[in-house]
Design an enzyme around this catalytic site. Structure first.
Site, PDB file in Angstrom:
ATOM      1  CE  LYS A   1       6.769  -1.255  -9.833  1.00 52.75           C
ATOM      2  NZ  LYS A   1       6.958   0.006  -9.109  1.00 52.75           N
ATOM      3  CG  ASN A   2       3.795  -0.458  -6.922  1.00 56.72           C
ATOM      4  OD1 ASN A   2       5.003  -0.616  -7.148  1.00 56.72           O
ATOM      5  ND2 ASN A   2       3.049   0.351  -7.647  1.00 56.72           N
TER       6      ASN A   2
ATOM      7  NE  ARG B   1      11.229   8.481  -6.040  1.00 55.34           N
ATOM      8  CZ  ARG B   1      10.407   8.572  -4.990  1.00 55.34           C
ATOM      9  NH1 ARG B   1       9.520   7.622  -4.787  1.00 55.34           N
ATOM     10  NH2 ARG B   1      10.482   9.570  -4.151  1.00 55.34           N
TER      11      ARG B   1
ATOM     12  CB  CYS C   1      11.621   9.486 -10.930  1.00 56.72           C
ATOM     13  SG  CYS C   1       9.842   9.438 -10.734  1.00 56.72           S
TER      14      CYS C   1
ATOM     15  NE  ARG D   1       7.132   9.315  -7.007  1.00 58.83           N
ATOM     16  CZ  ARG D   1       7.334   8.093  -7.492  1.00 58.83           C
ATOM     17  NH1 ARG D   1       7.967   7.961  -8.618  1.00 58.83           N
ATOM     18  NH2 ARG D   1       6.946   7.019  -6.823  1.00 58.83           N
TER      19      ARG D   1
ATOM     20  CG  ASP E   1       0.790   3.507 -10.907  1.00 57.99           C
ATOM     21  OD1 ASP E   1       1.001   2.767  -9.928  1.00 57.99           O
ATOM     22  OD2 ASP E   1       1.258   4.649 -11.004  1.00 57.99           O
TER      23      ASP E   1
ATOM     24  NE  ARG F   1      12.016   1.031 -11.538  1.00 54.43           N
ATOM     25  CZ  ARG F   1      11.061   1.950 -11.286  1.00 54.43           C
ATOM     26  NH1 ARG F   1      10.771   2.853 -12.197  1.00 54.43           N
ATOM     27  NH2 ARG F   1      10.425   1.971 -10.121  1.00 54.43           N
TER      28      ARG F   1
HETATM   29  C1  EPZ Z   1       3.277   4.585  -4.978  1.00 51.17           C
HETATM   30  O1  EPZ Z   1       4.252   5.620  -5.088  1.00 51.17           O
HETATM   31  C2  EPZ Z   1       3.560   3.639  -6.136  1.00 51.17           C
HETATM   32  N1  EPZ Z   1       4.896   3.080  -5.997  1.00 51.17           N
HETATM   33  C3  EPZ Z   1       3.437   4.381  -7.463  1.00 51.17           C
HETATM   34  O2  EPZ Z   1       3.627   3.431  -8.500  1.00 51.17           O
HETATM   35  C4  EPZ Z   1       2.028   4.959  -7.572  1.00 51.17           C
HETATM   36  O3  EPZ Z   1       1.927   5.709  -8.760  1.00 51.17           O
HETATM   37  C5  EPZ Z   1       1.751   5.863  -6.365  1.00 51.17           C
HETATM   38  O4  EPZ Z   1       1.946   5.119  -5.140  1.00 51.17           O
HETATM   39  C6  EPZ Z   1       0.322   6.403  -6.377  1.00 51.17           C
HETATM   40  O5  EPZ Z   1      -0.574   5.350  -6.409  1.00 51.17           O
HETATM   41  C7  EPZ Z   1       5.114   2.073  -5.117  1.00 51.17           C
HETATM   42  O6  EPZ Z   1       4.225   1.652  -4.404  1.00 51.17           O
HETATM   43  C8  EPZ Z   1       6.498   1.484  -5.083  1.00 51.17           C
HETATM   44  P1  EPZ Z   1       2.493   8.655  -3.162  1.00 51.17           P
HETATM   45  P2  EPZ Z   1       4.428   6.691  -3.874  1.00 51.17           P
HETATM   46  O7  EPZ Z   1       3.346   8.811  -1.964  1.00 51.17           O
HETATM   47  O8  EPZ Z   1       4.270   6.010  -2.590  1.00 51.17           O
HETATM   48  C9  EPZ Z   1       3.103  13.341  -3.223  1.00 51.17           C
HETATM   49  C10 EPZ Z   1       4.522   2.588 -10.488  1.00 51.17           C
HETATM   50  O9  EPZ Z   1       4.429   2.971 -11.670  1.00 51.17           O
HETATM   51  N2  EPZ Z   1       3.826  13.126  -1.959  1.00 51.17           N
HETATM   52  O10 EPZ Z   1       1.075   8.240  -3.006  1.00 51.17           O
HETATM   53  O11 EPZ Z   1       5.665   7.462  -4.142  1.00 51.17           O
HETATM   54  C11 EPZ Z   1       3.953  12.882  -4.406  1.00 51.17           C
HETATM   55  O12 EPZ Z   1       4.818  13.929  -4.805  1.00 51.17           O
HETATM   56  C12 EPZ Z   1       4.746   3.611  -9.391  1.00 51.17           C
HETATM   57  O13 EPZ Z   1       4.439   1.393 -10.117  1.00 51.17           O
HETATM   58  C13 EPZ Z   1       4.198  14.225  -1.204  1.00 51.17           C
HETATM   59  O14 EPZ Z   1       3.928  15.374  -1.561  1.00 51.17           O
HETATM   60  O15 EPZ Z   1       3.158   7.624  -4.168  1.00 51.17           O
HETATM   61  C14 EPZ Z   1       2.922  12.563  -5.453  1.00 51.17           C
HETATM   62  O16 EPZ Z   1       2.568  13.747  -6.138  1.00 51.17           O
HETATM   63  C15 EPZ Z   1       4.880   5.020  -9.931  1.00 51.17           C
HETATM   64  N3  EPZ Z   1       4.894  14.028  -0.055  1.00 51.17           N
HETATM   65  C16 EPZ Z   1       1.729  12.076  -4.634  1.00 51.17           C
HETATM   66  O17 EPZ Z   1       1.957  12.500  -3.281  1.00 51.17           O
HETATM   67  C17 EPZ Z   1       5.222  12.757   0.384  1.00 51.17           C
HETATM   68  O18 EPZ Z   1       5.844  12.620   1.450  1.00 51.17           O
HETATM   69  C18 EPZ Z   1       1.534  10.565  -4.662  1.00 51.17           C
HETATM   70  O19 EPZ Z   1       2.638  10.005  -4.025  1.00 51.17           O
HETATM   71  C19 EPZ Z   1       4.838  11.648  -0.407  1.00 51.17           C
HETATM   72  C20 EPZ Z   1       4.131  11.848  -1.569  1.00 51.17           C
END
Ligand code: EPZ
Length: 426
Positions: A22-23, A92, A116, A121, A305, A397
């Site tokens: 998915k990701n 999202r 969420c 996020r 995850d 999802r």
């Molecule tokens: C991706 O989310 C994945 N989703 C998530 O999978 C996964 O848990 C995550 O990466 C970490 O591996 C998809 O790829 C669709 P991040 P993403 O940006 O991109 C902070 C699942 O269960 N952050 O690496 O949103 C954020 O708040 C989902 O399949 C900022 O502060 O993850 C978080 O604490 C859940 N500012 C941390 O970084 C930003 O601009 C990780 O977020 C962006 C993120």
């Protein structure tokens, strides 16, 4: 709302093919907006989020179709850069459309995706990267409007290796003038898949999988065909479920090199693992041993995850394990439900102390988010007695009909849909 009804205590056994990630599919589908022509994607999972992304691309004017695991997206007639707020709210991950729409149209109008169940996020790193490339960003309430007459390559350092921010910047930079270097980039395998896809369309991206990614801007990108990589989190979920039910399962169409941190934890827990080519064989012959400490962190560390799923396994171990969650602030929502099933877990802010118990007991529990829901299914499979998992749409999802997946491995699980139940005369 659908429910899953599980009669636990049966060791899983058999062979299962792991579906596409998915990701990886979501950003790659968004990136298809960069192509001048038709993109054909193979091994695309049949998931709610994928359907929503196809719906959004259609609303933007793309021609889309899907047959089984093949998706075709032709963005040549794309005529809008406005992502509707109602669809942003549905998923999202629509945030991945920012980079491609900005690169293609010089403008994008999107909405704050909001938090969420698992956390706030934030998207500040996404906006920081697009601004560095030359975009002007205006925020009015929850609406975000980015405009750029031209995107110009530059050096971008991420304070945190955000997966989504890395992907959005890559997709915006491929058509920028000049070279962009992202440092402290996310290193997840899904980032590598995006690089391979972009390069298949004619981009010049190197370094994905390391913390430094270099994108040399090109004038245009063309159509291509691409196969999505296997879903490492679905594979990890099945491995943990097999271990928690003391089962013996063979996974095919997976990539062991994407699961090194989990395989290491499972071996430390005394689980027998054999991995070769695209196959992993797992045998949970005995009660799991304690794993003193697991800390979630960006790849290649232990993935957030899989944190809720591995907590179920360790809740059955001989002794006390510690799990520290460092990526999302709201990722312990499954704990209360596990405790209601007999687990002995206490949480101190972002650290869970998991004291192993001999068994869990079936209960009616509620999924709060995708991976917490998957963890509750594993708990139900391992528990003595009947478990009902509610709010199953969260799980849909990220897992293709999770009940079919585990039924094929011998589990006693079925989906109860209110509509069907009403029609059921019995
Ligand atoms: C991706 O989310 C994945 N989703 C998530 O999978 C996964 O848990 C995550 O990466 C970490 O591996 C998809 O790829 C669709 P991040 P993403 O940006 O991109 C902070 C699942 O269960 N952050 O690496 O949103 C954020 O708040 C989902 O399949 C900022 O502060 O993850 C978080 O604490 C859940 N500012 C941390 O970084 C930003 O601009 C990780 O977020 C962006 C993120």
């Amino acid at each position: 709302m659908d429910k899953l009804v599980i009669e636990g205590g049966k060791p899983l056994s058999g062979t299962i093919r792991i579906h596409g990630a998915k990701n990886a599919a979501l950003p790659i589908m968004a990136a298809s907006l960069l192509a001048d022509g038709e993109v054909r994607l193979l091994n695309v999972p049949r998931l709610l989020d994928i359907e929503v992304m196809l719906g959004i691309l259609s609303r933007l004017g793309c021609d889309t179709s899907r047959e089984d695991e093949e998706v075709v997206i032709d963005s040549s007639k794309a005529n809008s850069f406005h992502v509707p707020e109602d669809l942003m709210k549905q998923m999202r991950s629509s945030i991945f459309l920012m980079g491609p729409l900005l690169a293609r149209f010089g403008e994008v109008c999107i909405y704050q995706p909001g938090g969420c169940a698992i956390g706030e996020r934030k998207i500040d790193l996404h906006l920081y990267g697009l601004e560095a490339l030359g975009a002007t960003i205006e925020e009015t309430g929850s609406q975000i409007r980015c405009t750029a007459n031209k995107l110009t390559g530059t050096d971008i350092h991420l304070d945190f290796p955000s997966v989504g921010a890395t992907e959005n910047i890559m997709m915006a930079a491929v058509l920028a003038e000049g070279t962009t270097i992202i440092t402290n980039a996310a290193r997840e395998p899904e980032i590598q898949d995006l690089q391979h896809f972009l390069n298949q369309m004619g981009a010049q991206v190197i370094g994905a999988g390391t913390d430094t990614i270099t994108i040399r801007g090109v004038k245009k990108l063309g159509a291509c065909e691409y196969e999505i990589l296997p879903d490492r989190i679905v594979a990890g979920t099945v491995l943990i479920a097999a271990a928690a039910t003391r089962g013996s399962v063979i996974l095919t169409n997976c990539n062991p090199s994407h699961l090194v941190s989990l395989l290491h934890v499972l071996r430390r827990a005394g689980i027998q693992i054999r991995a070769y080519d695209d196959i992993i064989n797992v045998n949970g012959l005995t009660r799991p041993k304690v794993v003193e400490r697991i800390v979630t962190s960006p790849y290649p560390a232990f993935p957030t995850d899989l944190q809720s799923q591995v907590m179920v396994l360790l809740s059955l171990a001989e002794g006390t394990s510690i799990i520290k969650e460092t990526v999302f602030e709201g990722r312990f929502k499954h704990v209360d439900e596990l405790v209601r099933m007999g687990a002995d877990i206490t949480v101190d802010l972002y650290t869970a102390i998991v004291r192993g118990v001999p068994r869990l007991f079936g209960a009616t529990v509620e999924a709060t988010d995708l991976r917490a829901g998957a963890a509750l299914v594993i708990a139900g499979l391992a528990a003595q007695g009947k478990t009902t998992v509610e709010q199953v749409h969260h799980i849909d999802r990220g897992y293709e009909r999770i009940e079919d997946l585990f039924q094929s491995l011998g589990a006693s699980v079925y989906r109860e849909s209110p509509l069907i139940k009403q029609l059921d005369p019995a």
